[in-house]
Design a protein around this motif. Structure first.
Motif, short mmCIF file in Angstrom:
data_model
loop_
_atom_site.label_atom_id
_atom_site.label_comp_id
_atom_site.label_asym_id
_atom_site.label_seq_id
_atom_site.Cartn_x
_atom_site.Cartn_y
_atom_site.Cartn_z
N VAL A 39 0.86 -1.19 0.00
CA VAL A 39 0.00 0.00 0.00
C VAL A 39 0.89 1.23 0.00
CG1 VAL A 39 -1.80 1.28 1.23
CG2 VAL A 39 -1.80 -1.23 1.25
N GLU A 40 0.76 2.05 -1.02
CA GLU A 40 1.64 3.21 -1.18
C GLU A 40 1.47 4.20 -0.04
OE1 GLU A 40 0.57 4.77 -4.95
OE2 GLU A 40 1.51 3.15 -6.10
N GLU A 41 0.25 4.36 0.46
CA GLU A 41 -0.02 5.37 1.48
C GLU A 41 0.63 5.03 2.81
OE1 GLU A 41 -3.91 7.31 3.77
OE2 GLU A 41 -4.15 6.35 1.82
N THR A 42 0.66 3.74 3.16
CA THR A 42 1.19 3.33 4.47
C THR A 42 2.55 2.67 4.40
OG1 THR A 42 0.11 1.16 4.37
CG2 THR A 42 -1.18 3.00 5.28
N GLY A 43 2.91 2.14 3.22
CA GLY A 43 4.17 1.41 3.08
C GLY A 43 4.07 -0.02 3.58
N ARG A 44 2.90 -0.43 4.04
CA ARG A 44 2.70 -1.79 4.53
C ARG A 44 2.06 -2.66 3.45
NH1 ARG A 44 0.11 -0.65 10.56
NH2 ARG A 44 1.91 0.53 11.40
N TYR A 45 2.20 -3.97 3.64
CA TYR A 45 1.62 -4.91 2.67
C TYR A 45 0.20 -5.30 3.09
CZ TYR A 45 5.90 -5.50 0.01
OH TYR A 45 6.98 -5.28 -0.80
N LYS A 46 -0.65 -5.47 2.11
CA LYS A 46 -2.04 -5.85 2.35
C LYS A 46 -2.30 -7.16 1.62
CE LYS A 46 -6.76 -4.01 1.81
NZ LYS A 46 -7.10 -3.84 3.25
N GLU A 47 -3.01 -8.07 2.27
CA GLU A 47 -3.32 -9.37 1.67
C GLU A 47 -4.81 -9.49 1.38
OE1 GLU A 47 -1.86 -12.25 4.45
OE2 GLU A 47 0.19 -12.16 3.69
N LEU A 48 -5.10 -10.02 0.19
CA LEU A 48 -6.48 -10.29 -0.23
C LEU A 48 -6.61 -11.78 -0.47
CD1 LEU A 48 -6.77 -7.40 -2.86
CD2 LEU A 48 -7.52 -7.35 -0.48
N TYR A 49 -7.65 -12.40 0.03
CA TYR A 49 -7.82 -13.85 -0.06
C TYR A 49 -8.86 -14.22 -1.11
CZ TYR A 49 -5.08 -13.82 4.20
OH TYR A 49 -4.08 -13.62 5.12
N ALA A 50 -8.62 -15.33 -1.79
CA ALA A 50 -9.52 -15.78 -2.85
C ALA A 50 -9.55 -17.31 -2.89
CB ALA A 50 -9.08 -15.23 -4.20
N LEU A 60 -6.57 -8.45 -7.02
CA LEU A 60 -5.34 -7.66 -7.03
C LEU A 60 -5.45 -6.49 -8.00
CD1 LEU A 60 -2.37 -7.19 -6.30
CD2 LEU A 60 -1.76 -8.79 -8.14
N GLN A 61 -5.91 -6.79 -9.23
CA GLN A 61 -6.01 -5.73 -10.22
C GLN A 61 -7.01 -4.65 -9.78
OE1 GLN A 61 -6.10 -6.87 -14.42
NE2 GLN A 61 -5.56 -8.95 -13.83
N GLN A 62 -8.12 -5.06 -9.13
CA GLN A 62 -9.10 -4.10 -8.65
C GLN A 62 -8.48 -3.22 -7.55
OE1 GLN A 62 -12.10 -3.33 -9.74
NE2 GLN A 62 -12.46 -1.82 -8.11
N ALA A 63 -7.71 -3.83 -6.65
CA ALA A 63 -7.08 -3.09 -5.56
C ALA A 63 -6.05 -2.10 -6.10
CB ALA A 63 -6.43 -4.05 -4.57
N LEU A 64 -5.25 -2.54 -7.09
CA LEU A 64 -4.25 -1.65 -7.67
C LEU A 64 -4.91 -0.49 -8.41
CD1 LEU A 64 -1.65 -4.26 -9.01
CD2 LEU A 64 -1.51 -2.85 -6.94
N PHE A 65 -6.04 -0.77 -9.05
CA PHE A 65 -6.79 0.28 -9.73
C PHE A 65 -7.34 1.30 -8.72
CE2 PHE A 65 -10.93 1.91 -11.17
CZ PHE A 65 -10.53 2.60 -12.31
N GLU A 66 -7.90 0.78 -7.62
CA GLU A 66 -8.45 1.68 -6.60
C GLU A 66 -7.34 2.51 -5.97
OE1 GLU A 66 -10.46 -0.93 -3.93
OE2 GLU A 66 -12.20 -1.23 -5.25
N GLN A 67 -6.15 1.90 -5.80
CA GLN A 67 -5.04 2.64 -5.24
C GLN A 67 -4.62 3.77 -6.18
OE1 GLN A 67 -1.63 1.31 -2.54
NE2 GLN A 67 -0.87 0.75 -4.58
#
Length: 394
Positions: A39-50, A60-67
């Protein structure tokens, strides 16, 4: 398709196929797929489960787009209950009058949190909210009450979007029940006479006489202090409202605050009938104070418990209904006493602007829209007066 490589922990990791600090891999333990990105704003990693590799890439692509768009939810995971409580106490409370805060607090405690509080905020769906509204209507809650619940949820989630706790406000996609105006049922002159006979000698006789002659709101009456009255001038200064909150142990905490609107702070002239009732009430209260002795709580309240404390609104309403039953009158809303004053004044030809001042309405439009049902009668009187005038000119 990109090749796989082991990560040393037995899980399979995908090579990068999109720019950025991210990875997609399958967990060895439960077989779930994980999309992990920075996450660019916090510098921390975020995990999404599927449940599948394709679903992981889609998330992942949706999260990167939202970012990239600046709408990615980056806040900590928390329940709806934890967030709504924080929002009300730390964000919304400073902007609210005590009466509004009490109403919001009650809606959260009694309705919203028991039904939705356990859900993860980021997993709350429009369908869950819609089901909640439907259930409340089935339980007998009015459309107006459910609409109030919706306003709380909608405002809170709008703030959650601003805080990047959720990506969008899911409450925008629900159907809110249509409110229907409550039918006003002011007492007629004959019914008022029966009611006055029924309340003679009652310890709250003066309360109801003031309600019938001044049009004051329920909370304004319960917040009256003896210092608000000028018996020489025969007037009362409306300066405050009172509301209460019940804590987790059911103990009520009363809060005096500003009246409903700026114009609600007003001076009302009293009838001799009301002044006489108040003087009798004061004598009765002094007798109760003597009987209470050391248990008396001196607050200077006009209408209070037998030991000087604040009266609960539900207690007064229940007593009002018992008096209506005693008088063999229909069960009207206690607020209809206020409506009755306005109806009577307008029907007597009192100018709407003066009625607005007496009731404490913020603007004249509120007065006229609330009591528009009186206008046809008033118009008939105007037509009759015009007929008399012009017939005299012929």
């Amino acid at each position: 398709m990109a090749s796989r490589k082991k990560d040393g922990k037995g899980s399979k990791r995908r090579r990068k196929v999109l720019p950025g600090n991210w990875s997609v891999y399958q967990r060895a333990g439960d077989g779930r797929w994980v999309a992990k990105f920075k996450v660019e704003e916090t510098g921390r990693y975020k995990e999404l489960y599927a449940q599948s590799e394709d679903e992981a890439y889609e998330k992942l692509q949706q999260a990167l787009f939202e970012q990239k768009q600046g709408v990615l939810a980056t806040g900590p995971k928390q329940t709806v209950g934890k967030y709504l409580t924080q929002w009300l106490e730390e964000v919304h409370k400073p902007t609210l009058r005590p009466s509004s805060y009490a109403r919001y607090h009650g809606l959260l405690k009694n309705h919203i949190l028991p039904a939705l509080g356990h859900i993860q905020l980021q997993k709350l769906t429009a369908q869950q909210i819609q089901t909640f509204y439907t259930r409340k209507l089935e339980e007998g809650q009015s459309a107006s009450s459910v609409t109030s619940m919706h306003k709380v949820i909608h405002n809170a989630l709008a703030n959650a979007v601003r805080w990047r706790l959720v990506t969008h406000n899911v409450s925008e996609h629900v159907t809110v029940p249509k409110e229907t105006a409550r039918r006003v049922q002011p007492l007629s002159i004959e019914q008022i006479q029966k009611f006055l006979q029924a309340i003679q000698g009652d310890r709250l006789e003066a309360f109801f006489i003031l309600a019938l002659t001044t049009g004051m709101r329920h909370g304004e009456l319960l917040a009256l202090h003896w210092s608000d009255f000028n018996f020489q001038e025969m007037s009362v200064a409306v300066q405050r409202n009172v509301n209460y909150l019940a804590d987790a142990n059911g103990v009520c905490h009363f809060v005096e605050g500003e009246p409903k609107t700026k114009r609600s702070k007003r001076k009302i002239l009293l009838t001799r009938f009301a002044v006489d009732a108040l003087k009798e009430h004061k004598t009765r209260q002094l007798q109760e104070r003597l009987r209470a002795g050391d248990t008396w709580e001196e607050r200077g309240l006009v209408f209070c418990t037998r030991v000087g404390g604040y009266l609960l609104k539900p207690t007064v309403i229940a007593h009002f209904y018992s008096l209506l039953k005693k008088a063999e009158l229909p069960k009207v809303h206690i607020h209809d006493l206020r409506h009755g004053v306005a109806t009577l004044l307008l029907s007597l030809g009192i100018h709407p602007r003066l009625v607005q001042e007496i009731l404490g309405h913020e603007n004249i439009d509120t007065t006229m829209s609330t009591y528009s049902h009186i206008l046809p009668t008033m118009q008939a009187e105007v037509a009759e007066k015009l007929n008399t005038l012009f017939e005299g000119l012929i």
